[in-house]
Design an enzyme around this catalytic site. Structure first.
Site, PDB file in Angstrom:
ATOM      1  N   LYS A   5       0.915  -1.142  -0.061  1.00  0.00           N
ATOM      2  CA  LYS A   5       0.096  -0.138  -0.078  1.00  0.00           C
ATOM      3  C   LYS A   5       0.845   1.211  -0.259  1.00  0.00           C
ATOM      4  CE  LYS A   5      -2.253  -1.129   3.771  1.00  0.00           C
ATOM      5  NZ  LYS A   5      -1.730  -2.486   4.271  1.00  0.00           N
ATOM      6  N   ARG A  30      11.654  -6.112   4.937  1.00  0.00           N
ATOM      7  CA  ARG A  30      11.473  -4.905   5.343  1.00  0.00           C
ATOM      8  C   ARG A  30      11.815  -4.395   6.793  1.00  0.00           C
ATOM      9  NH1 ARG A  30       5.401  -1.775   4.953  1.00  0.00           N
ATOM     10  NH2 ARG A  30       5.195  -2.744   7.206  1.00  0.00           N
ATOM     11  N   ARG A  89      11.465  -0.689  11.961  1.00  0.00           N
ATOM     12  CA  ARG A  89      10.154  -0.751  12.572  1.00  0.00           C
ATOM     13  C   ARG A  89      10.183  -2.115  13.317  1.00  0.00           C
ATOM     14  NH1 ARG A  89       5.045   0.227   8.682  1.00  0.00           N
ATOM     15  NH2 ARG A  89       3.972  -1.354  10.223  1.00  0.00           N
ATOM     16  N   ARG A 140      -9.679   0.225   8.968  1.00  0.00           N
ATOM     17  CA  ARG A 140      -9.235  -0.841   9.248  1.00  0.00           C
ATOM     18  C   ARG A 140     -10.298  -1.833   9.967  1.00  0.00           C
ATOM     19  NH1 ARG A 140      -3.366  -0.194   9.245  1.00  0.00           N
ATOM     20  NH2 ARG A 140      -2.125  -1.905   9.613  1.00  0.00           N
ATOM     21  N   ARG A 156      -0.358  -9.430  13.281  1.00  0.00           N
ATOM     22  CA  ARG A 156      -1.087  -8.427  12.611  1.00  0.00           C
ATOM     23  C   ARG A 156      -1.707  -9.030  11.411  1.00  0.00           C
ATOM     24  NH1 ARG A 156       4.455  -5.818  11.346  1.00  0.00           N
ATOM     25  NH2 ARG A 156       3.529  -4.576   9.793  1.00  0.00           N
TER      26      ARG A 156
HETATM   27  P1  ADP Z   1       1.184  -2.183   8.083  1.00  0.00           P
HETATM   28  O1  ADP Z   1       2.524  -2.358   7.445  1.00  0.00           O
HETATM   29  O2  ADP Z   1       0.841  -3.354   9.208  1.00  0.00           O
HETATM   30  O3  ADP Z   1      -0.059  -2.169   7.178  1.00  0.00           O
HETATM   31  P2  ADP Z   1       0.701   0.442   9.249  1.00  0.00           P
HETATM   32  O4  ADP Z   1       1.829   1.150   8.964  1.00  0.00           O
HETATM   33  O5  ADP Z   1      -0.370   0.698   8.427  1.00  0.00           O
HETATM   34  O6  ADP Z   1       1.118  -1.020   9.233  1.00  0.00           O
HETATM   35  O7  ADP Z   1       0.105   0.513  10.978  1.00  0.00           O
HETATM   36  C1  ADP Z   1       1.180   0.034  11.887  1.00  0.00           C
HETATM   37  C2  ADP Z   1       0.298  -0.210  13.085  1.00  0.00           C
HETATM   38  O8  ADP Z   1      -0.349   1.134  13.582  1.00  0.00           O
HETATM   39  C3  ADP Z   1      -0.650  -1.392  13.101  1.00  0.00           C
HETATM   40  O9  ADP Z   1      -0.290  -2.473  13.278  1.00  0.00           O
HETATM   41  C4  ADP Z   1      -1.725  -0.928  14.333  1.00  0.00           C
HETATM   42  O10 ADP Z   1      -1.393  -0.827  15.507  1.00  0.00           O
HETATM   43  C5  ADP Z   1      -1.514   0.735  14.119  1.00  0.00           C
HETATM   44  N1  ADP Z   1      -2.721   1.286  13.150  1.00  0.00           N
HETATM   45  C6  ADP Z   1      -2.435   1.869  11.883  1.00  0.00           C
HETATM   46  N2  ADP Z   1      -3.567   2.212  11.226  1.00  0.00           N
HETATM   47  C7  ADP Z   1      -4.577   1.905  12.084  1.00  0.00           C
HETATM   48  C8  ADP Z   1      -5.996   1.772  11.910  1.00  0.00           C
HETATM   49  N3  ADP Z   1      -6.711   2.408  10.945  1.00  0.00           N
HETATM   50  N4  ADP Z   1      -6.815   1.301  13.177  1.00  0.00           N
HETATM   51  C9  ADP Z   1      -6.180   0.754  14.329  1.00  0.00           C
HETATM   52  N5  ADP Z   1      -4.625   0.646  14.376  1.00  0.00           N
HETATM   53  C10 ADP Z   1      -4.083   1.369  13.347  1.00  0.00           C
END
Ligand code: ADP
Length: 191
Positions: A14, A128, A134, A89, A146
């Site tokens: 994404k 990554r 991260r 989400r 996740r």
């Molecule tokens: P990923 O690479 O898992 O898609 P993101 O960078 O989008 O990771 O998000 C990292 C973390 O931030 C998630 O695992 C969650 O804990 C939190 N997070 C991000 N966006 C949301 C959301 N819309 N609702 C709830 N938690 C979120």
């Protein structure tokens, strides 16, 4: 205004595709993950709250995420459109986003879902993790959590947009540019 929900499991691509879409169309990027990481870095109270959830690979509570997105939307001026990345989400987040966008008279135009098999996701996230810094990408247990949370809580969001006739699915394995081309075709079709 053209507003996209870019959807898919962690590691689906994404962020990569968002960058390319922004370069081509000039959209505004709204990534809740990036926003949380910014708060975390700046050590704000919101960042501290989010950290405990992010560390475990759990979702941050809906109310917290929604108010952060609302604030971000209020700060926008003259946007050509938004790419929502990593948001919504959960179904309550999707409903809240619809309400916010209806209020602004700029509804969501399309959801583009990137489909990637789980084994490939694990591989990409661990890769990554070697460079991203991260911590949630460096531990297989967190990664698996996740993916589980995605299956249980996030996947139903696809049905929500499907019911509105806004859902487009794209296979997210292959060359980045080929996937990008398919995304652009989907956008042009829905314009
Ligand atoms: P990923 O690479 O898992 O898609 P993101 O960078 O989008 O990771 O998000 C990292 C973390 O931030 C998630 O695992 C969650 O804990 C939190 N997070 C991000 N966006 C949301 C959301 N819309 N609702 C709830 N938690 C979120």
């Amino acid at each position: 205004m053209y507003n996209i929900v870019l959807f898919g499991p962690p590691g689906a691509g994404k962020g990569t595709q968002s960058e390319k879409l922004i370069a081509k169309y000039g959209f505004t990027h709204i990534s809740t993950g990036d926003l949380f990481r910014k708060h975390l870095k700046e050590e704000t109270p919101l960042g501290k709250l989010a950290q405990s959830y992010m560390d475990k690979g759990e979702l941050v509570p809906d109310s917290v995420v929604i108010s952060m997105v609302k604030e971000k939307l209020q700060s926008l001026e003259n946007s050509k459109g938004c790419i929502f990345d990593g948001f919504p989400r959960t179904v309550p987040q999707a409903k809240a986003l619809d309400a916010l966008m209806e209020e602004r008279k700029t509804p969501i135009s399309v959801m583009i879902a990137l489909e990637v098999p789980e084994d490939e996701l694990r591989k990409r996230l661990l890769e990554r993790g070697k460079t991203s810094g991260r911590t949630d990408d460096q531990d297989l247990e967190k990664i698996n959590n996740r993916i589980r949370v995605y299956q249980e809580e996030t996947k139903p969001v696809a049905d929500y947009y499907h019911q509105q006739g806004k859902f487009v699915s794209i296979y997210g394995v292959g060359l980045i540019d080929d996937i990008f081309e398919k995304i652009c075709e989907a956008i042009e079709k829905k314009k």
